[in-house]
Design an enzyme around this catalytic site. Structure first.
Site, short mmCIF file in Angstrom:
data_model
loop_
_atom_site.label_atom_id
_atom_site.label_comp_id
_atom_site.label_asym_id
_atom_site.label_seq_id
_atom_site.Cartn_x
_atom_site.Cartn_y
_atom_site.Cartn_z
N LYS A 213 -12.05 14.37 -12.25
CA LYS A 213 -13.01 14.78 -11.21
C LYS A 213 -12.35 15.70 -10.18
O LYS A 213 -12.94 16.69 -9.77
CB LYS A 213 -13.58 13.53 -10.53
CG LYS A 213 -14.33 12.60 -11.45
CD LYS A 213 -14.97 11.45 -10.70
CE LYS A 213 -13.93 10.53 -10.07
NZ LYS A 213 -13.08 9.85 -11.07
N ARG A 288 -19.54 4.80 -4.96
CA ARG A 288 -18.88 3.98 -5.96
C ARG A 288 -19.68 2.73 -6.29
O ARG A 288 -19.33 2.01 -7.22
CB ARG A 288 -17.49 3.58 -5.46
CG ARG A 288 -16.54 4.76 -5.32
CD ARG A 288 -15.19 4.32 -4.82
NE ARG A 288 -14.26 5.44 -4.72
CZ ARG A 288 -13.02 5.35 -4.23
NH1 ARG A 288 -12.59 4.19 -3.78
NH2 ARG A 288 -12.24 6.41 -4.17
N ARG A 327 1.54 10.20 -15.62
CA ARG A 327 1.78 11.06 -14.46
C ARG A 327 3.14 10.76 -13.83
O ARG A 327 3.55 9.60 -13.73
CB ARG A 327 0.66 10.91 -13.43
CG ARG A 327 -0.66 11.45 -13.92
CD ARG A 327 -1.69 11.60 -12.82
NE ARG A 327 -2.03 10.36 -12.15
CZ ARG A 327 -3.23 10.12 -11.62
NH1 ARG A 327 -4.18 11.04 -11.71
NH2 ARG A 327 -3.48 8.99 -11.01
N ARG A 361 3.96 6.54 -9.81
CA ARG A 361 3.40 5.81 -8.67
C ARG A 361 3.00 4.41 -9.11
O ARG A 361 2.54 4.22 -10.25
CB ARG A 361 2.17 6.55 -8.12
CG ARG A 361 2.50 7.92 -7.56
CD ARG A 361 1.28 8.52 -6.88
NE ARG A 361 0.08 8.47 -7.72
CZ ARG A 361 -1.10 8.96 -7.35
NH1 ARG A 361 -1.24 9.54 -6.18
NH2 ARG A 361 -2.15 8.88 -8.16
N ARG A 372 -8.55 -0.82 -12.56
CA ARG A 372 -9.45 0.17 -11.96
C ARG A 372 -10.61 0.45 -12.90
O ARG A 372 -11.75 0.67 -12.46
CB ARG A 372 -8.69 1.45 -11.63
CG ARG A 372 -7.71 1.32 -10.47
CD ARG A 372 -6.85 2.54 -10.33
NE ARG A 372 -7.65 3.75 -10.11
CZ ARG A 372 -7.16 4.99 -10.22
NH1 ARG A 372 -5.90 5.18 -10.54
NH2 ARG A 372 -7.95 6.02 -10.00
#
Length: 418
Positions: A213, A288, A327, A361, A372
């Site tokens: 997004k 959300r 990542r 992270r 999530r």
């Protein structure tokens, strides 16, 4: 064999072999120049100067092409490059040609250190000069070492030039890609042209974690000409500026509690009052939940507006885990971000930009991503279904390159608005 024959043999030995090879080398340079349009020495020199790597003066080019002396490997490869272009096979062939001539040159130099004319067998079987003392072995070793160093230096110069040429090729490819990208961005496709005729475009970006997004929002805002409103950025802005909602949010986060929907809406109300969003926006990070969706509709209704469409980027949970868990962020500068599969760093733990150490992270761990995703399925997937039920939803696949997803999104939006 007579003395005269011995002298003749010495004069036609390796030294003459070098002279013949040098003449052949020069003739090949001349043929190369003629076969590529016979550019003048001045033209070649100017092109090399513009490239800014190796100076090719007209006089030095003349000496190389006329066989006055053997130029350095760096000079030779740059000269060939300016005449014949960037073909790596041609450069490699000339590298080998230069090495052969240089080898003969060194051999000729060595033959003059201890030549047949200067030494002959004495009665004891040792080599000693007839008219002068024997050659000092230490001195000969020094000369040999100097020749080895000179050869290594020439080869190093050639490797350096090859690296510079390769870097130039990579830079040119990057520049061409950038030009194509710029041309593509500036090109207005029929789909974009149709979208630009709309009075306004108020678009929500929806999608599970890792769907892209944020990335698509950056591209779409430039193509569609509307600002991107990212709720995370909005939160940081309010906290740093010490606004009422920002101070509330900071206090709540420090207690470890969840921020109420009303605080988000107060921030969003202020943001949507700015003139830059009067013709539309891309909203990322909200709503959300169904409750936030209802509050958003009420907020827009205050201004006589509504959400035109929700753009849903669809990927699987496996793909989300693969994207997010791969990542890596630079510890020195968090804006330097990489991915072990899609945008690999210099090494497993080295930043390609500044060389800093990389880290994953804590929020990017597989378990966090799975958690999530479960939150998304429970709370946000119903929001997607809600916009679908109202006929204000477009779903596109989030797989493929950024450009491919962007093209799909633009095409879907244009088809929706007609």
């Amino acid at each position: 064999m007579g003395a005269g024959e011995t002298g003749t043999s010495g004069s036609t030995g390796p030294d003459q072999g070098y002279e013949w090879a040098l003449a052949d080398f020069a003739a090949a340079l001349a043929d190369l120049r003629i076969s590529h349009g016979a550019p003048t020495y001045k033209q070649i020199s100017q092109a090399a100067r513009a490239a800014g790597r190796t100076a090719l003066s007209s006089s030095a080019i003349s000496e190389a092409i006329n066989g006055v002396r053997l130029p350095s490997m760096e000079f030779t490869l740059e000269l060939v490059r300016q005449i014949a272009g960037h073909d790596p096979q041609v450069r490699e062939a000339w590298r080998e040609r230069w090495t052969r001539v240089r080898r003969l040159q060194r051999r000729g130099t060595k033959s003059r250190v201890i030549s047949p004319e200067e030494s002959s067998p004495n009665e004891g079987g040792s080599q000693q000069s007839v008219n002068q003392p024997a050659v000092d072995p230490h001195s000969a070793a020094l000369r040999e070492a100097a020749e080895i160093v000179a050869q290594a230096r020439g080869e190093a110069e050639g490797l350096l030039l090859e690296a510079q040429v390769k870097a130039d090729e990579i830079l040119r490819a990057a520049e061409e890609a950038a030009k194509k990208r710029a041309a593509r961005d500036n090109e207005i496709s029929p789909a974009v042209a149709r979208l630009m005729t709309r009075e306004s475009m108020r678009i929500i970006l929806l999608g599970p974690p890792g769907a892209g997004k944020g990335t698509q929002g950056m591209y779409l805002k430039r193509i569609l000409g509307v600002p991107k409103v990212q709720v995370g950025d909005l939160m940081r802005e309010n906290i740093s500026q010490g606004t009422g909602p920002g101070l509330q949010a900071k206090e709540i986060m420090e207690r470890g509690d969840l921020i109420p929907d009303g605080v988000y809406m107060d921030m969003l109300r202020t943001r949507l009052s700015r003139t830059d969003v009067s013709d539309g926006f891309l909203l990322d990070g909200l709503p959300r939940t169904l409750g936030q969706s209802q509050r958003l509709d009420a907020l827009l209704d205050e201004r006589g507006h509504k959400i035109d469409i929700a753009l849903h980027l669809d990927i699987s949970r496996d793909e989300a885990v693969r994207r997010i868990s791969g990542r890596r962020i630079c510890k020195v500068d968090s804006s330097h971000a990489f991915h072990v599969l899609y945008a690999p760093p210099q090494g497993y733990d080295a930043c390609r930009v500044c060389g800093g150490a990389l880290m994953a992270r804590p929020d990017d761990s597989r378990q966090v991503v799975k958690n999530r995703w479960e939150v998304w399925e429970v709370h946000t997937d119903p929001v997607v279904a809600s916009y679908g039920a109202r006929g204000r939803l477009v779903t596109v696949s989030g797989y493929g390159s950024v450009d491919e997803v962007t093209d799909r999104a633009i095409g879907a939006l244009a088809a929706f608005f007609g």
